[in-house]
Each structure stands twice: as C-alpha cells, then as structure tokens.
Design a protein around this motif. Sequence first.
Motif, PDB file in Angstrom:
ATOM      1  N   SER A 182       0.851  -1.178   0.000  1.00 35.42           N
ATOM      2  CA  SER A 182       0.000   0.000   0.000  1.00 35.42           C
ATOM      3  C   SER A 182       0.888   1.229   0.000  1.00 35.42           C
ATOM      4  CB  SER A 182      -0.920   0.003   1.229  1.00 35.42           C
ATOM      5  OG  SER A 182      -0.157   0.006   2.417  1.00 35.42           O
ATOM      6  N   TYR A 183       0.389   2.295  -0.598  1.00 39.97           N
ATOM      7  CA  TYR A 183       1.181   3.513  -0.671  1.00 39.97           C
ATOM      8  C   TYR A 183       0.298   4.713  -0.361  1.00 39.97           C
ATOM      9  CZ  TYR A 183      -0.819   3.510  -5.390  1.00 39.97           C
ATOM     10  OH  TYR A 183      -1.681   3.466  -6.456  1.00 39.97           O
ATOM     11  N   LYS A 184       0.937   5.875  -0.236  1.00 36.50           N
ATOM     12  CA  LYS A 184       0.200   7.014   0.319  1.00 36.50           C
ATOM     13  C   LYS A 184      -0.156   8.101  -0.684  1.00 36.50           C
ATOM     14  CE  LYS A 184       2.572   6.232   4.690  1.00 36.50           C
ATOM     15  NZ  LYS A 184       3.631   6.728   5.606  1.00 36.50           N
ATOM     16  N   THR A 185       0.750   8.421  -1.583  1.00 34.59           N
ATOM     17  CA  THR A 185       0.493   9.553  -2.470  1.00 34.59           C
ATOM     18  C   THR A 185       0.289   9.066  -3.902  1.00 34.59           C
ATOM     19  OG1 THR A 185       2.845   9.873  -2.880  1.00 34.59           O
ATOM     20  CG2 THR A 185       1.899  11.062  -1.014  1.00 34.59           C
ATOM     21  N   SER A 186      -0.120   9.964  -4.765  1.00 39.62           N
ATOM     22  CA  SER A 186      -0.332   9.589  -6.159  1.00 39.62           C
ATOM     23  C   SER A 186       0.995   9.185  -6.789  1.00 39.62           C
ATOM     24  CB  SER A 186      -0.947  10.754  -6.928  1.00 39.62           C
ATOM     25  OG  SER A 186      -0.062  11.846  -6.924  1.00 39.62           O
ATOM     26  N   ILE A 187       0.916   8.271  -7.742  1.00 39.71           N
ATOM     27  CA  ILE A 187       2.138   7.711  -8.321  1.00 39.71           C
ATOM     28  C   ILE A 187       2.115   7.802  -9.836  1.00 39.71           C
ATOM     29  CG2 ILE A 187       2.555   6.102  -6.422  1.00 39.71           C
ATOM     30  CD1 ILE A 187       1.374   3.899  -8.257  1.00 39.71           C
ATOM     31  N   ASN A 188       3.286   7.731 -10.411  1.00 41.04           N
ATOM     32  CA  ASN A 188       3.447   7.645 -11.847  1.00 41.04           C
ATOM     33  C   ASN A 188       3.461   6.178 -12.266  1.00 41.04           C
ATOM     34  OD1 ASN A 188       5.144   7.397 -14.374  1.00 41.04           O
ATOM     35  ND2 ASN A 188       4.839   9.601 -14.288  1.00 41.04           N
ATOM     36  N   ASN A 189       4.236   5.396 -11.538  1.00 39.13           N
ATOM     37  CA  ASN A 189       4.213   3.952 -11.721  1.00 39.13           C
ATOM     38  C   ASN A 189       4.688   3.279 -10.443  1.00 39.13           C
ATOM     39  OD1 ASN A 189       7.148   3.498 -11.756  1.00 39.13           O
ATOM     40  ND2 ASN A 189       7.143   4.404 -13.793  1.00 39.13           N
ATOM     41  N   LEU A 190       4.596   1.972 -10.407  1.00 39.58           N
ATOM     42  CA  LEU A 190       4.996   1.210  -9.240  1.00 39.58           C
ATOM     43  C   LEU A 190       5.879   0.059  -9.720  1.00 39.58           C
ATOM     44  CD1 LEU A 190       2.890   0.272  -6.191  1.00 39.58           C
ATOM     45  CD2 LEU A 190       4.064  -1.560  -7.410  1.00 39.58           C
ATOM     46  N   GLN A 191       6.917  -0.229  -8.953  1.00 38.70           N
ATOM     47  CA  GLN A 191       7.844  -1.282  -9.338  1.00 38.70           C
ATOM     48  C   GLN A 191       8.006  -2.267  -8.189  1.00 38.70           C
ATOM     49  OE1 GLN A 191      11.450   0.215 -11.341  1.00 38.70           O
ATOM     50  NE2 GLN A 191      10.587   2.263 -11.219  1.00 38.70           N
ATOM     51  N   TRP A 192       8.287  -3.496  -8.530  1.00 37.19           N
ATOM     52  CA  TRP A 192       8.620  -4.523  -7.546  1.00 37.19           C
ATOM     53  C   TRP A 192      10.067  -4.949  -7.769  1.00 37.19           C
ATOM     54  CZ3 TRP A 192       5.788  -6.357  -3.465  1.00 37.19           C
ATOM     55  CH2 TRP A 192       4.434  -5.979  -3.419  1.00 37.19           C
ATOM     56  N   ILE A 209       4.733  -1.511 -13.288  1.00 40.03           N
ATOM     57  CA  ILE A 209       3.356  -1.360 -13.732  1.00 40.03           C
ATOM     58  C   ILE A 209       3.014   0.121 -13.688  1.00 40.03           C
ATOM     59  CG2 ILE A 209       2.430  -1.840 -11.401  1.00 40.03           C
ATOM     60  CD1 ILE A 209       0.050  -3.251 -12.904  1.00 40.03           C
ATOM     61  N   ARG A 210       2.454   0.632 -14.762  1.00 40.67           N
ATOM     62  CA  ARG A 210       2.153   2.051 -14.859  1.00 40.67           C
ATOM     63  C   ARG A 210       0.811   2.339 -14.192  1.00 40.67           C
ATOM     64  NH1 ARG A 210       6.159   3.954 -17.512  1.00 40.67           N
ATOM     65  NH2 ARG A 210       7.202   2.717 -19.117  1.00 40.67           N
ATOM     66  N   SER A 211       0.605   3.581 -13.877  1.00 35.75           N
ATOM     67  CA  SER A 211      -0.594   3.958 -13.124  1.00 35.75           C
ATOM     68  C   SER A 211      -1.872   3.718 -13.914  1.00 35.75           C
ATOM     69  CB  SER A 211      -0.510   5.423 -12.680  1.00 35.75           C
ATOM     70  OG  SER A 211      -0.373   6.264 -13.800  1.00 35.75           O
ATOM     71  N   ASN A 212      -1.778   3.630 -15.239  1.00 35.07           N
ATOM     72  CA  ASN A 212      -2.980   3.379 -16.043  1.00 35.07           C
ATOM     73  C   ASN A 212      -3.153   1.888 -16.386  1.00 35.07           C
ATOM     74  OD1 ASN A 212      -0.899   3.082 -17.823  1.00 35.07           O
ATOM     75  ND2 ASN A 212      -1.725   4.447 -19.399  1.00 35.07           N
ATOM     76  N   GLU A 213      -2.317   1.036 -15.795  1.00 32.78           N
ATOM     77  CA  GLU A 213      -2.437  -0.406 -15.981  1.00 32.78           C
ATOM     78  C   GLU A 213      -3.030  -1.044 -14.738  1.00 32.78           C
ATOM     79  OE1 GLU A 213       1.795  -1.021 -16.910  1.00 32.78           O
ATOM     80  OE2 GLU A 213       1.183  -1.601 -18.951  1.00 32.78           O
ATOM     81  N   ARG A 214      -3.719  -2.158 -14.922  1.00 33.51           N
ATOM     82  CA  ARG A 214      -4.344  -2.822 -13.781  1.00 33.51           C
ATOM     83  C   ARG A 214      -3.672  -4.151 -13.449  1.00 33.51           C
ATOM     84  NH1 ARG A 214      -5.003   1.234 -12.827  1.00 33.51           N
ATOM     85  NH2 ARG A 214      -6.829   2.583 -12.967  1.00 33.51           N
TER      86      ARG A 214
END
Lengths: 110, 113
Positions: free
Chosen positions: A24-34, A49-54
């Motif tokens: 879980s994260y707190k602020t708006s993001i551009n993308n997320l990585q593992w 994974i980009r913010s517009n991908e599910r």
Amino acid sequence: SQQGEEDPQALSIQEGENATMNCSYKTSINNLQWYRQNSGRGLVHLILIRSNEREKHSGRLRVTLDTSKKSSSLLITASRAADTASYFCAQWSSWGKLQFGAGTQVVVTP
Amino acid sequence: GAGVSQTPSNKVTEKGKYVELRCDPISGHTALYWYRQSLGQGPEFLIYFQGTGAADDSGLPNDRFFAVRPEGSVSTLKIQRTERGDSAVYLCASSLETTTEAFFGQGTRLTVV
C-alpha cells in the motif's frame, strides 16, 4: 519516511505453492515497481506497472495495481527455493522520487 | 561496464573520520539515486540527481552528508565526522530518466567502529 508498506512482513511457504504479498502507498504515483533482494545487497528489478495499468505478467510473476485503493499485489506462482528473498515495492512520485516500503521476507522451503 | 558499479564494496572506518563512497551509473542514465539500508529495513531514500543537479536531497539525514555529481555521470556520497549510527549498506541506482526502471549497484557496506 517510507512511502509504502508491504504486507505480510514475512511469508513462509513450500515449494510449488503460490506466494502473495501486498503493498500500500500514500500519495499519487506515476508507476509502481517490484524488486527482489537476495541476502546480500543488490536489488533486482522484477516488474514495472504504470498507473494506467491494472495487471501485468512476467513469467511466474503477476502484479496488480488498484490506484483507487492505493495498493498493489505481487503473486509468485509455483514458487521455488530460489525465490527465497526479500521483495519490495517502490513508487515513483510525479516529481521523480523513488521510494521503497519495508519489504516482505519470503522463505520457500523444499 | 554493463551495470551500476559501487566502490568500495566494504568500508570500515573509525568514528569521526571522513568517507567517500563512489557510484558509476550505467552510461547514458541521467537519473542517479542514493539510498541507505539498515538490516531488515527497506532502502531509505537519501538524494537523487537529474543530470548534474540534485533534484531532491530531502532524505539526507543531516549536514554531515553531502553528494555530488559534477559531470552528470559518476557520483560521490561524502560523509563527514562519521558516527556509529551511519553504519549501513549504501545503495546507488540509476535510470535512463526518472520514472523508468531503476538499476541498482551491489552497494557499499559501511561500518563505523
């Protein structure tokens, strides 16, 4: 301070089982990585994974992203002993800062 | 080299001494990041560079820590008057630009005795 939180903190499974961890994260993001980190020091990039991908897949990895809940999950299918590592999610903020959570320690026993 | 290179891989120093940690990013990567990681914790953001300038240094814990990237490639993290609490693994990463995949070096393990 860290941007994200991984859950659970630790996970112990047997080879062949699936491993699921959440972020879980707190602020708006551009993308997320593992990332994965074996005992030692280097972090290895797994998937972005980009913010517009599910949902995104890479081999035995499946990542989901729910921006409305500010959460992501990483699923490792058919786990192997070699998957034993710490897994971190990291978020790019819109201003270019990459921040990590505390990680999930995964132990896969033969 | 193909990856991010950090030197030295290990550094032991006495309390109060000055240390420099070096990071060679992947050629052509404009963004460079420094993190600090303690045992059992996630990487803690210190500073990131876009080109030669520090775009965000909000993670530097105090004025004993300083980083430079004078020519937009190699970066040096400098720690003055080291304290035992500075002991950690210092990680460097680079990316082609911000918000793209970041690649990490193997880190420098700093031990202050």
